[in-house]
Enzyme design. Structure first.
Site, short mmCIF file in Angstrom:
data_model
loop_
_atom_site.label_atom_id
_atom_site.label_comp_id
_atom_site.label_asym_id
_atom_site.label_seq_id
_atom_site.Cartn_x
_atom_site.Cartn_y
_atom_site.Cartn_z
CG HIS A 82 -1.71 1.27 1.36
ND1 HIS A 82 -2.92 1.40 0.74
CD2 HIS A 82 -1.47 2.45 1.97
CE1 HIS A 82 -3.41 2.61 0.97
NE2 HIS A 82 -2.54 3.26 1.72
CG ASP A 161 -11.70 3.81 5.26
OD1 ASP A 161 -11.29 4.64 6.08
OD2 ASP A 161 -11.34 3.81 4.07
NE ARG A 168 -10.15 10.60 8.65
CZ ARG A 168 -9.23 9.82 8.06
NH1 ARG A 168 -9.56 8.64 7.60
NH2 ARG A 168 -7.99 10.22 7.97
CB SER A 183 -8.44 5.22 7.11
OG SER A 183 -8.62 5.30 5.73
CE LYS A 187 -8.55 2.45 2.77
NZ LYS A 187 -8.79 3.86 2.55
#
Ligand code: URA
Length: 439
Positions: A82, A161, A168, A183, A187
């Protein structure tokens, strides 16, 4: 349990229990907790923070707020990566085939770009016919047959999320370590990852502007992963300047193909080889002191022997993409106007703002300001000089690819201050600043 008590508990700096977090998150996803209550709770978390235990519990609750993928029927080990987002970051297009070419099957779900930060799905869609939307059965069948699949999210992963992130954005509560960490990690956990390489960007073109902030986020995510039984490594990588040289969707596919042919920008190659080596190390549970150097040699070998390129080509064909564009990147979407910007003076590059370059690519139409905006795959820019390079007046510094004269002028103006010169030699920026491992 009452929702107002949970908000008050956090407002007063208390530590929320797993039950309180479950009640809040599940209620928000179900619609029994309202947006205004969730907004108040987010601001309380933003101001009072969360303990590591609370953040881990929040992550797990969010991860289990929808489907949780189980890829154990098609993958011996599910290893994921990620990136926290940046400019010119086409790493996934290169690293996934490298890892697959080393015999580790990879199944990845990626996202789209927003603002100056690009997204892998948008880049892939520059290849005519490439299907980013696969059913779960197709996703699994593709990795089983080809050892690689790269698509958009399928299934209802971490819906908490999705809802909270939008809120947010609208309540100035994005920049909170526990909220960002939960968050991202929720995921990854929902997508079935057992081992995760986190690429935490730091610098002017990243969420985290300082190494200290990035390190705090990386450490928290590694700890959350560890608490959730995942093997995690976080790399702190530079995002003061763009990664590699090409920014824009088709242009980034072209640069990825250059690296897959064992060429391309040195920083991008170095970055991809390290990320791939960490994925190999985690997937093989190889904690020997030599694992990284062996992994780097193996990963670099897949670029030299053509196996990574062959895997990329196989992936594109398997997902319906036009492989003639991979074989001949000149066939990728091309912009009508190509304009070179030259250096106004001689010297050394002291700064090359990733943020300005990223926003200039959005000006040209390569990115989107709002989720629903459409993008132009052909446009973007090439940077010819990086921090530390010497420059002679009149040399090319940027080549802009545009389809609209007005957009070209806006981008050109934006780039006027992107590059800062120095009279004296300057040091190149490091590709990585630090590595944080769970083991
Ligand atoms: N990326 C995410 O997925 N979530 C955040 O909160 C920030 C960056």
């Amino acid at each position: 349990m009452r929702i107002t008590d949970i908000i008050a508990h956090k407002r007063d700096g208390g530590e929320l229990s797993k039950e309180e977090l479950d009640f809040f998150i599940n209620g928000y996803v179900a619609g029994t907790v309202t947006d205004y209550q969730a907004s108040a709770w987010l601001m309380a978390v933003f101001l009072k923070g969360m303990t590591r235990q609370e953040t881990t519990n929040l992550t797990l609750t969010m991860a289990h707020s929808g489907d949780v993928l189980d890829l154990s029927d098609v993958l011996p080990v599910s290893v994921d990566k990620h990136s926290s987002g940046g400019v010119g970051d086409k790493t996934t297009l290169i690293v996934l085939p490298m890892v697959a070419a080393c015999g580790i099957p990879v199944a990845k779900m990626s996202g789209r770009g927003l603002g100056f930060s690009g997204g892998t799905l948008d880049k892939l869609e520059a290849i005519k016919g490439y299907r980013v939307t696969l059913s779960m059965d197709e996703f699994k069948a593709t990795v089983q047959k080809h050892g690689i699949v790269l698509a958009g999210q399928s299934g209802n992963l971490a819906p908490a999320d999705g809802k909270l992130y939008a809120l947010r954005d609208a309540t100035a509560t994005v920049q909170s370590l526990p909220l960002i960490a939960s968050s991202i990690m929720s995921k990854k956990i929902a997508a079935g990852a057992e081992a995760i390489v986190l690429d935490v960007k730091v610098g002017l073109g990243a969420f985290m502007r300082t190494i200290e902030e990035a390190k705090a986020l990386a450490t928290l995510m590694v700890e959350i992963g560890q608490g959730a039984g995942r093997r995690v490594v976080a790399l702190l990588s530079d995002m003061n300047q763009p990664l590699g040289s090409y920014v824009g969707n088709a242009l980034e596919v072209e640069e990825a193909i250059q690296v897959l042919h064992d060429g391309g920008a040195p920083d991008l190659r170095e970055h991809c080889i390290a990320v791939a080596a960490h994925m190999l190390r985690l997937a093989r549970k190889n904690d020997s002191p030599y694992a990284m150097s062996e992994g780097m040699a193996e990963a670099a070998g897949t670029l030299k022997n053509g196996r990574a390129f062959a895997k990329f080509r196989e992936m594109v064909a398997a997902q319906g993409g036009d492989v003639s564009m991979v074989d001949n990147p000149k066939l990728l979407p091309k912009a009508n106007i190509v304009q070179t910007v030259t250096a106004t003076r001689s010297g050394y590059v002291d700064q090359l703002s990733a943020l300005s370059v990223g926003v200039a690519s959005v000006d040209l139409g390569a990115g989107r300001d709002r989720k629903e905006d459409s993008i132009d795959h052909a446009v973007g820019l090439i940077v010819h000089k990086k921090v530390g390079d010497s420059v002679t007046a009149g040399e090319p510094i940027f080549t802009l690819h545009a389809n609209d004269q007005h957009k070209l002028e806006v981008a050109q103006q934006r780039l006027e201050t992107a590059l800062v010169y120095s009279e004296h030699p300057t040091a190149a920026l490091p590709t990585f600043y630090d590595t944080i491992m769970s083991d």
